[in-house]
Design a protein around this motif. Structure first.
Motif, PDB file in Angstrom:
ATOM      1  N   PHE A 194       0.913  -1.075   0.157  1.00 23.51           N
ATOM      2  CA  PHE A 194       0.149  -0.078   0.090  1.00 23.51           C
ATOM      3  C   PHE A 194       0.907   1.474  -0.087  1.00 23.51           C
ATOM      4  O   PHE A 194       0.460   2.360  -0.969  1.00 23.51           O
ATOM      5  CB  PHE A 194      -0.906   0.004   1.311  1.00 23.51           C
ATOM      6  N   LEU A 195       2.022   1.055   0.690  1.00 16.83           N
ATOM      7  CA  LEU A 195       2.916   2.596   0.886  1.00 16.83           C
ATOM      8  C   LEU A 195       3.581   2.924  -0.423  1.00 16.83           C
ATOM      9  O   LEU A 195       3.734   3.777  -0.804  1.00 16.83           O
ATOM     10  CB  LEU A 195       3.754   2.255   2.069  1.00 16.83           C
ATOM     11  N   SER A 196       4.028   1.368  -1.081  1.00 14.91           N
ATOM     12  CA  SER A 196       4.740   1.808  -2.316  1.00 14.91           C
ATOM     13  C   SER A 196       3.755   2.317  -3.487  1.00 14.91           C
ATOM     14  O   SER A 196       4.037   3.170  -4.319  1.00 14.91           O
ATOM     15  CB  SER A 196       5.129   0.279  -2.782  1.00 14.91           C
ATOM     16  N   GLU A 197       2.465   1.920  -3.501  1.00 16.92           N
ATOM     17  CA  GLU A 197       1.520   2.179  -4.285  1.00 16.92           C
ATOM     18  C   GLU A 197       1.200   3.666  -4.023  1.00 16.92           C
ATOM     19  O   GLU A 197       0.981   4.467  -4.969  1.00 16.92           O
ATOM     20  CB  GLU A 197       0.118   1.311  -4.238  1.00 16.92           C
ATOM     21  N   TYR A 198       1.199   4.093  -2.720  1.00 16.64           N
ATOM     22  CA  TYR A 198       0.744   5.513  -2.462  1.00 16.64           C
ATOM     23  C   TYR A 198       2.025   6.514  -2.811  1.00 16.64           C
ATOM     24  O   TYR A 198       1.681   7.472  -3.589  1.00 16.64           O
ATOM     25  CB  TYR A 198       0.891   5.589  -1.079  1.00 16.64           C
ATOM     26  N   PHE A 199       3.258   6.122  -2.515  1.00 16.14           N
ATOM     27  CA  PHE A 199       4.362   6.833  -3.078  1.00 16.14           C
ATOM     28  C   PHE A 199       4.737   6.922  -4.403  1.00 16.14           C
ATOM     29  O   PHE A 199       5.213   7.906  -5.091  1.00 16.14           O
ATOM     30  CB  PHE A 199       5.352   6.728  -2.006  1.00 16.14           C
ATOM     31  N   PHE A 200       4.771   5.667  -4.901  1.00 20.20           N
ATOM     32  CA  PHE A 200       5.222   5.559  -6.375  1.00 20.20           C
ATOM     33  C   PHE A 200       4.094   4.804  -7.082  1.00 20.20           C
ATOM     34  O   PHE A 200       3.834   3.581  -7.388  1.00 20.20           O
ATOM     35  CB  PHE A 200       6.311   4.859  -6.561  1.00 20.20           C
ATOM     36  N   PRO A 201       2.968   5.735  -7.448  1.00 21.13           N
ATOM     37  CA  PRO A 201       1.750   5.218  -8.292  1.00 21.13           C
ATOM     38  C   PRO A 201       2.065   4.468  -9.904  1.00 21.13           C
ATOM     39  O   PRO A 201       1.388   3.754 -10.030  1.00 21.13           O
ATOM     40  CB  PRO A 201       0.732   6.458  -8.333  1.00 21.13           C
ATOM     41  N   LYS A 255       6.531  -4.233  -8.981  1.00 22.39           N
ATOM     42  CA  LYS A 255       5.342  -4.276  -8.031  1.00 22.39           C
ATOM     43  C   LYS A 255       5.710  -5.932  -7.439  1.00 22.39           C
ATOM     44  O   LYS A 255       5.618  -6.180  -6.261  1.00 22.39           O
ATOM     45  CB  LYS A 255       4.040  -4.474  -8.559  1.00 22.39           C
ATOM     46  N   VAL A 256       5.941  -6.851  -8.409  1.00 21.84           N
ATOM     47  CA  VAL A 256       6.165  -8.274  -8.036  1.00 21.84           C
ATOM     48  C   VAL A 256       7.367  -8.552  -6.884  1.00 21.84           C
ATOM     49  O   VAL A 256       7.438  -9.077  -5.989  1.00 21.84           O
ATOM     50  CB  VAL A 256       6.252  -9.043  -9.096  1.00 21.84           C
ATOM     51  N   ILE A 257       8.521  -7.610  -7.565  1.00 23.04           N
ATOM     52  CA  ILE A 257       9.635  -7.584  -6.649  1.00 23.04           C
ATOM     53  C   ILE A 257       9.515  -7.079  -5.175  1.00 23.04           C
ATOM     54  O   ILE A 257       9.844  -7.629  -4.267  1.00 23.04           O
ATOM     55  CB  ILE A 257      10.836  -6.761  -7.478  1.00 23.04           C
ATOM     56  N   ILE A 258       8.684  -5.846  -5.355  1.00 22.35           N
ATOM     57  CA  ILE A 258       8.671  -5.443  -3.699  1.00 22.35           C
ATOM     58  C   ILE A 258       7.650  -6.247  -3.276  1.00 22.35           C
ATOM     59  O   ILE A 258       7.922  -6.268  -1.841  1.00 22.35           O
ATOM     60  CB  ILE A 258       7.838  -4.080  -4.135  1.00 22.35           C
ATOM     61  N   ALA A 259       6.691  -6.962  -3.712  1.00 20.77           N
ATOM     62  CA  ALA A 259       5.749  -7.834  -2.799  1.00 20.77           C
ATOM     63  C   ALA A 259       6.682  -9.009  -2.430  1.00 20.77           C
ATOM     64  O   ALA A 259       6.546  -9.670  -1.188  1.00 20.77           O
ATOM     65  CB  ALA A 259       4.728  -8.397  -3.610  1.00 20.77           C
ATOM     66  N   GLY A 260       7.334  -9.608  -3.228  1.00 22.64           N
ATOM     67  CA  GLY A 260       8.365 -10.769  -2.987  1.00 22.64           C
ATOM     68  C   GLY A 260       9.404 -10.320  -1.816  1.00 22.64           C
ATOM     69  O   GLY A 260       9.619 -11.133  -0.772  1.00 22.64           O
ATOM     70  N   THR A 276       4.608   2.466 -11.095  1.00 29.81           N
ATOM     71  CA  THR A 276       5.237   1.658 -11.307  1.00 29.81           C
ATOM     72  C   THR A 276       4.936   0.522 -12.120  1.00 29.81           C
ATOM     73  O   THR A 276       3.894   0.112 -12.254  1.00 29.81           O
ATOM     74  CB  THR A 276       6.001   0.928  -9.925  1.00 29.81           C
ATOM     75  N   ASN A 277       5.986  -0.252 -12.772  1.00 32.53           N
ATOM     76  CA  ASN A 277       5.344  -1.377 -13.744  1.00 32.53           C
ATOM     77  C   ASN A 277       5.316  -2.617 -12.797  1.00 32.53           C
ATOM     78  O   ASN A 277       5.475  -2.797 -11.697  1.00 32.53           O
ATOM     79  CB  ASN A 277       6.362  -1.542 -14.719  1.00 32.53           C
TER      80      ASN A 277
END
Length: 58
Positions: free
Chosen positions: A21-28, A35-40, A30-31
């Protein structure tokens, strides 16, 4: 199959949700690969932290 701690699993899921959620909020804009790397990575880190906080007791 090895049984794990329910607390660890819940903590990991909550940790991944908050980080995602924070990554989507600050960096909307992104490819998908990012997103997969951040989640992993957040799942790995959340699992390690959750395992320390809620160890499995047999």
């Amino acid at each position: 199959m090895k049984k794990g701690s329910t607390g660890m699993a819940l903590f990991t899921g909550l940790f991944v949700g908050i980080v995602f959620f924070l990554s989507e909020y600050f960096f909307p804009n992104t490819n998908l690969i990012t997103k997969v790397i951040i989640a992993g990575v957040s799942a790995l880190v959340g699992g390690l932290i959750g395992n320390k906080l809620f160890p499995y007791k047999s």
